[in-house]
Design a protein around this motif. Structure first.
Motif, mmCIF file in Angstrom:
data_model
loop_
_atom_site.group_PDB
_atom_site.id
_atom_site.type_symbol
_atom_site.label_atom_id
_atom_site.label_comp_id
_atom_site.label_asym_id
_atom_site.label_seq_id
_atom_site.Cartn_x
_atom_site.Cartn_y
_atom_site.Cartn_z
ATOM 1 N N LEU A 42 0.854 -1.185 0.000
ATOM 2 C CA LEU A 42 0.000 0.000 0.000
ATOM 3 C C LEU A 42 0.887 1.232 0.000
ATOM 4 O O LEU A 42 1.874 1.293 0.751
ATOM 5 C CB LEU A 42 -0.901 0.011 1.236
ATOM 6 C CG LEU A 42 -1.819 1.236 1.392
ATOM 7 C CD1 LEU A 42 -2.921 1.210 0.344
ATOM 8 C CD2 LEU A 42 -2.409 1.295 2.801
ATOM 9 N N TRP A 43 0.539 2.199 -0.824
ATOM 10 C CA TRP A 43 1.251 3.487 -0.820
ATOM 11 C C TRP A 43 0.440 4.441 0.041
ATOM 12 O O TRP A 43 -0.686 4.816 -0.313
ATOM 13 C CB TRP A 43 1.386 4.035 -2.240
ATOM 14 C CG TRP A 43 2.258 5.259 -2.314
ATOM 15 C CD1 TRP A 43 3.561 5.364 -1.970
ATOM 16 C CD2 TRP A 43 1.855 6.553 -2.779
ATOM 17 N NE1 TRP A 43 4.028 6.643 -2.191
ATOM 18 C CE2 TRP A 43 2.998 7.399 -2.678
ATOM 19 C CE3 TRP A 43 0.657 7.093 -3.264
ATOM 20 C CZ2 TRP A 43 2.976 8.746 -3.048
ATOM 21 C CZ3 TRP A 43 0.631 8.426 -3.633
ATOM 22 C CH2 TRP A 43 1.775 9.243 -3.527
ATOM 23 N N ALA A 44 1.004 4.813 1.202
ATOM 24 C CA ALA A 44 0.307 5.672 2.167
ATOM 25 C C ALA A 44 1.295 6.705 2.705
ATOM 26 O O ALA A 44 1.711 6.649 3.875
ATOM 27 C CB ALA A 44 -0.265 4.828 3.296
ATOM 28 N N PRO A 45 1.700 7.670 1.880
ATOM 29 C CA PRO A 45 2.757 8.616 2.276
ATOM 30 C C PRO A 45 2.372 9.533 3.429
ATOM 31 O O PRO A 45 3.267 10.141 4.047
ATOM 32 C CB PRO A 45 3.000 9.420 0.992
ATOM 33 C CG PRO A 45 1.716 9.332 0.239
ATOM 34 C CD PRO A 45 1.185 7.967 0.535
ATOM 35 N N ASP A 46 1.077 9.651 3.742
ATOM 36 C CA ASP A 46 0.660 10.523 4.835
ATOM 37 C C ASP A 46 0.665 9.815 6.193
ATOM 38 O O ASP A 46 0.370 10.447 7.210
ATOM 39 C CB ASP A 46 -0.757 11.048 4.572
ATOM 40 C CG ASP A 46 -0.859 11.866 3.302
ATOM 41 O OD1 ASP A 46 0.181 12.350 2.816
ATOM 42 O OD2 ASP A 46 -1.986 12.017 2.781
ATOM 43 N N ARG A 47 0.978 8.533 6.222
ATOM 44 C CA ARG A 47 0.861 7.762 7.454
ATOM 45 C C ARG A 47 2.204 7.193 7.895
ATOM 46 O O ARG A 47 3.062 6.844 7.069
ATOM 47 C CB ARG A 47 -0.142 6.619 7.269
ATOM 48 C CG ARG A 47 -1.566 7.095 7.023
ATOM 49 C CD ARG A 47 -2.096 7.813 8.251
ATOM 50 N NE ARG A 47 -3.356 8.505 7.979
ATOM 51 C CZ ARG A 47 -4.047 9.185 8.880
ATOM 52 N NH1 ARG A 47 -3.573 9.266 10.118
ATOM 53 N NH2 ARG A 47 -5.168 9.791 8.565
ATOM 54 N N ASP A 48 2.339 7.080 9.227
ATOM 55 C CA ASP A 48 3.569 6.514 9.802
ATOM 56 C C ASP A 48 3.419 5.033 10.087
ATOM 57 O O ASP A 48 4.423 4.322 10.225
ATOM 58 C CB ASP A 48 3.924 7.243 11.109
ATOM 59 C CG ASP A 48 4.264 8.703 10.886
ATOM 60 O OD1 ASP A 48 4.923 9.010 9.865
ATOM 61 O OD2 ASP A 48 3.862 9.534 11.717
ATOM 62 N N ALA A 49 2.193 4.555 10.212
ATOM 63 C CA ALA A 49 1.975 3.147 10.534
ATOM 64 C C ALA A 49 0.691 2.669 9.876
ATOM 65 O O ALA A 49 -0.311 3.389 9.852
ATOM 66 C CB ALA A 49 1.906 2.947 12.049
ATOM 67 N N ILE A 50 0.758 1.464 9.333
ATOM 68 C CA ILE A 50 -0.389 0.809 8.707
ATOM 69 C C ILE A 50 -0.381 -0.647 9.151
ATOM 70 O O ILE A 50 0.680 -1.278 9.224
ATOM 71 C CB ILE A 50 -0.317 0.865 7.171
ATOM 72 C CG1 ILE A 50 -0.281 2.305 6.663
ATOM 73 C CG2 ILE A 50 -1.484 0.096 6.550
ATOM 74 C CD1 ILE A 50 -1.589 3.036 6.713
ATOM 75 N N SER A 51 -1.543 -1.205 9.418
ATOM 76 C CA SER A 51 -1.639 -2.641 9.677
ATOM 77 C C SER A 51 -2.642 -3.255 8.717
ATOM 78 O O SER A 51 -3.475 -2.568 8.136
ATOM 79 C CB SER A 51 -2.050 -2.906 11.130
ATOM 80 O OG SER A 51 -3.314 -2.342 11.391
ATOM 81 N N ILE A 52 -2.547 -4.549 8.557
ATOM 82 C CA ILE A 52 -3.493 -5.274 7.717
ATOM 83 C C ILE A 52 -4.308 -6.191 8.595
ATOM 84 O O ILE A 52 -3.799 -6.741 9.588
ATOM 85 C CB ILE A 52 -2.762 -6.081 6.619
ATOM 86 C CG1 ILE A 52 -3.768 -6.651 5.610
ATOM 87 C CG2 ILE A 52 -1.884 -7.187 7.216
ATOM 88 C CD1 ILE A 52 -3.120 -7.252 4.378
ATOM 89 N N GLU A 53 -5.594 -6.341 8.283
ATOM 90 C CA GLU A 53 -6.431 -7.287 9.001
ATOM 91 C C GLU A 53 -7.281 -8.054 8.005
ATOM 92 O O GLU A 53 -7.775 -7.490 7.033
ATOM 93 C CB GLU A 53 -7.291 -6.589 10.056
ATOM 94 C CG GLU A 53 -8.039 -5.373 9.606
ATOM 95 C CD GLU A 53 -8.689 -4.634 10.769
ATOM 96 O OE1 GLU A 53 -8.013 -4.423 11.785
ATOM 97 O OE2 GLU A 53 -9.874 -4.267 10.635
ATOM 98 N N CYS A 54 -7.395 -9.342 8.265
ATOM 99 C CA CYS A 54 -8.076 -10.241 7.329
ATOM 100 C C CYS A 54 -9.319 -10.816 7.979
ATOM 101 O O CYS A 54 -9.434 -10.879 9.210
ATOM 102 C CB CYS A 54 -7.136 -11.374 6.908
ATOM 103 S SG CYS A 54 -5.601 -10.784 6.160
ATOM 104 N N ASP A 55 -10.253 -11.263 7.145
ATOM 105 C CA ASP A 55 -11.511 -11.777 7.687
ATOM 106 C C ASP A 55 -11.373 -13.191 8.245
ATOM 107 O O ASP A 55 -12.350 -13.752 8.754
ATOM 108 C CB ASP A 55 -12.624 -11.698 6.651
ATOM 109 C CG ASP A 55 -12.376 -12.557 5.417
ATOM 110 O OD1 ASP A 55 -11.314 -13.212 5.336
ATOM 111 O OD2 ASP A 55 -13.242 -12.566 4.512
#
Length: 582
Positions: free
Chosen positions: A25-38
């Protein structure tokens, strides 16, 4: 050998084949991203350079996933290939792009000169399977290219397609990704190309989360009718749309793309680069075609190594005024219509730098062959953007309509028909949406009313775009007797086109065009060592012609009585006659 196709790109997911999947994921405005699955799995994503985040997770095909921002907002994958239940706010789904095995993988396309386009709305014809069932009928007409209005995932169950927010995900309301591939595959087996309308100028108003983590997608300094322009000059943003184009051409084997309203992108340099990159990536072994909708009439973007052609609104608008006498809205710029129609027939664009609406519009196009222009009598915009969606078959009598169709299909431009036009459908094509958000529904309803309240013919409420009946009223209906006559008529014209006109349109050049009366004219082009001349009378009275064709002319279209009349110097009313002269 039948095989699948998958387009490799830095966005979205990539199954690794061992029960694991890589996500980016390209998220230049964020310092942290997580993924969650169903399936219950969640994990932080690793920050890479330039705003990218990545992780590899123990999930396989069929798993739903979404990204969680550090502020708690959960968002779908902007490169989602499929959304769970078509929910633009919900889980994206890991798919296997290689699962579909192509039956006609050897298909290489068709040359542009053979193109006869049929534009359709997938939902109005019953989804991907419904369109697939219609393909034999279109092939029997002589259609060579089916153009789908946008199919990117949108909110609700019905939409024109221009409110899409996940441009890599085929709308679940129409079917699965494999259903769409089957449509394209079947078309190829019938000798049909399939084009897709794509929207690179804006995202829809519901379900677009990019501003929450990737604000460079939007250029706040430049505004369009839909809000801030898209920041395609930023490499990651521009590449996102280049990959989208390649995704449809490679993974779904589309034969071409129609780029919606590129004047709103406001970056012709990026457009030219997109065309070059797409052609280089696909390579010469396949014939793919790129078409613009561009109010700016930028002729320098058109050519075999760039964009094959542009939708020519100038031809439509001038001819529409001539046919109907309507002069409101943008039609006011085409009065009197004859001069602009003749210029369009001679040179492509009617506006080539002249002032329109207080601004200069267009570039010189007289050196371009007619093949660079897609002409039409109707399309989704020109019908659907009318208050009541009325077709030309309602506004114009049958004989005049057939004269206009002969002009369209026998001229050396690339012709396009709109769904139902081949059987003289009289059902409207209305503007319809299905936003779940009541505030958006109200805004669309009121905006639509305001759009038409100043028109002289507007006498009350228009159909509510949000109502299901507005959509069902837009499904084309065939009228048996008139419809069959029109179908035969169109089929015969297309057959004449394929035999005599289409092989030569890349080299065709104007030999002149002139008025014969208030609603009558002629136009001639050099065509394969001969000259093609169309004599067109859209009026209700016969017209005297000072210089009829020579006795040696070979007549392509026109019954014997009409040809005899013209040879005596009288062009019958509501007729188009076509001849070739050596």
């Amino acid at each position: 050998m039948n095989r699948g196709h998958a387009h490799a790109m830095p966005y979205g997911f990539k199954p690794l084949g061992d029960g694991r999947t890589r996500f980016r994921l390209w998220a230049p405005d964020r310092d942290a991203i997580s993924i969650e699955c169903d399936n219950g799995h969640s994990a932080p994503m690793r920050a890479l350079d330039d705003g990218w985040f990545e992780c590899v997770c123990p999930v396989d095909v069929g798993t739903g996933y979404r990204f969680r921002l550090e502020n708690g907002l959960a968002v779908p994958d902007p490169a989602s290939r499929r959304q769970r239940d078509g929910d633009v706010h919900g889980y994206s789904v890991v798919t296997d792009p290689l699962a579909y095995r192509w039956q006609h993988d050897g298909w290489k396309g068709r040359p542009w000169r053979e193109t006869v386009i049929y534009e359709l709305h997938v939902g109005a014809l019953g989804g991907f399977h419904g369109v697939e069932m219609v393909l034999p009928h279109l092939a029997s007409l002589g259609i060579t290219a089916v153009e789908l209005m946008p199919v990117a995932e949108f909110p609700g169950e019905r939409n024109w397609g221009y409110d899409g927010v996940l441009p890599f995900a085929p709308a679940a309301a129409y079917g699965s990704p494999d259903d769409l591939k089957s449509l394209v595959d079947t078309a190829h087996g019938l000798g049909l190309m399939v084009f897709l309308d794509v929207v690179y100028n804006h995202f829809g108003p519901d379900g677009n989360y990019l501003g929450a983590y990737a604000s460079p997608f939007f250029d706040e300094a430049t505004h369009t009718p839909w809000g801030a322009a898209l920041g395609v000059a930023t490499p990651q943003v521009g590449d996102y749309f280049v990959h989208n184009a390649l995704y449809w051409l490679d993974e779904f084997r589309f034969d071409g793309l129609r780029l919606d309203a590129v004047h709103a992108i406001g970056n012709p340099g990026w457009l030219a680069a997109l065309a070059g990159r797409v052609r280089a990536a696909i390579g010469p072994e396949r014939q793919i075609h790129l078409v613009l909708e561009n109010e700016a009439n930028q002729a320098h973007l058109l050519g075999r190594d760039r964009f094959d052609a542009q939708w020519n609104d100038d031809f439509h608008n001038a001819l529409h005024v001539l046919l109907t006498g309507e002069q409101e809205g943008y039609y006011a710029h085409y009065r009197p219509p004859m001069e602009k129609l003749l210029r369009s027939l001679r040179e492509g664009f009617a506006f080539q730098g002249e002032t329109m609406g207080g601004r200069r519009r267009g570039e010189s196009s007289g050196d371009l062959p007619p093949a660079r222009f897609v002409n039409f009598l109707q399309n989704h915009d020109q019908v659907g953007n009318r208050a009541f969606g009325d077709r030309l078959s309602i506004l114009v009598d049958a004989e005049t309509m057939e004269a206009a169709l002969a002009l369209l299909l026998l001229g050396p431009f690339v012709p396009m028909l709109f769904m139902g036009e081949e059987w003289a459908s009289r059902t409207p094509f209305l503007f319809f949406t299905d936003f779940p958000d009541e505030r958006l529904r109200a805004a669309v309803r009121e905006g639509r009313r305001r759009e038409f309240e100043s028109f002289a013919g507007f006498a009350g409420d228009i159909p509510d775009p949000n109502e299901y009946e507005t959509f069902t009223a837009s499904i084309p209906v065939r009228h048996d007797a008139a419809g069959e006559r029109r179908r035969v008529f169109v089929r015969e014209l297309i057959a004449l086109r394929h035999k005599h006109v289409a092989p030569h349109i890349e080299e065709a050049r104007s030999l002149g065009a002139g008025a014969l009366g208030e609603r009558a004219f002629f136009a001639s082009w050099s065509l394969g060592g001969a000259s093609l001349t169309l004599y067109v009378n859209l009026g209700d009275a016969d017209i005297a012609v000072d210089r009829p064709p020579s006795p040696s002319a070979a007549w392509l279209h026109g019954d014997a009585a009409d040809v005899a009349s013209l040879s005596r110097g009288l062009l019958p009313a509501r007729r188009t006659l076509a001849c070739l002269e050596s």
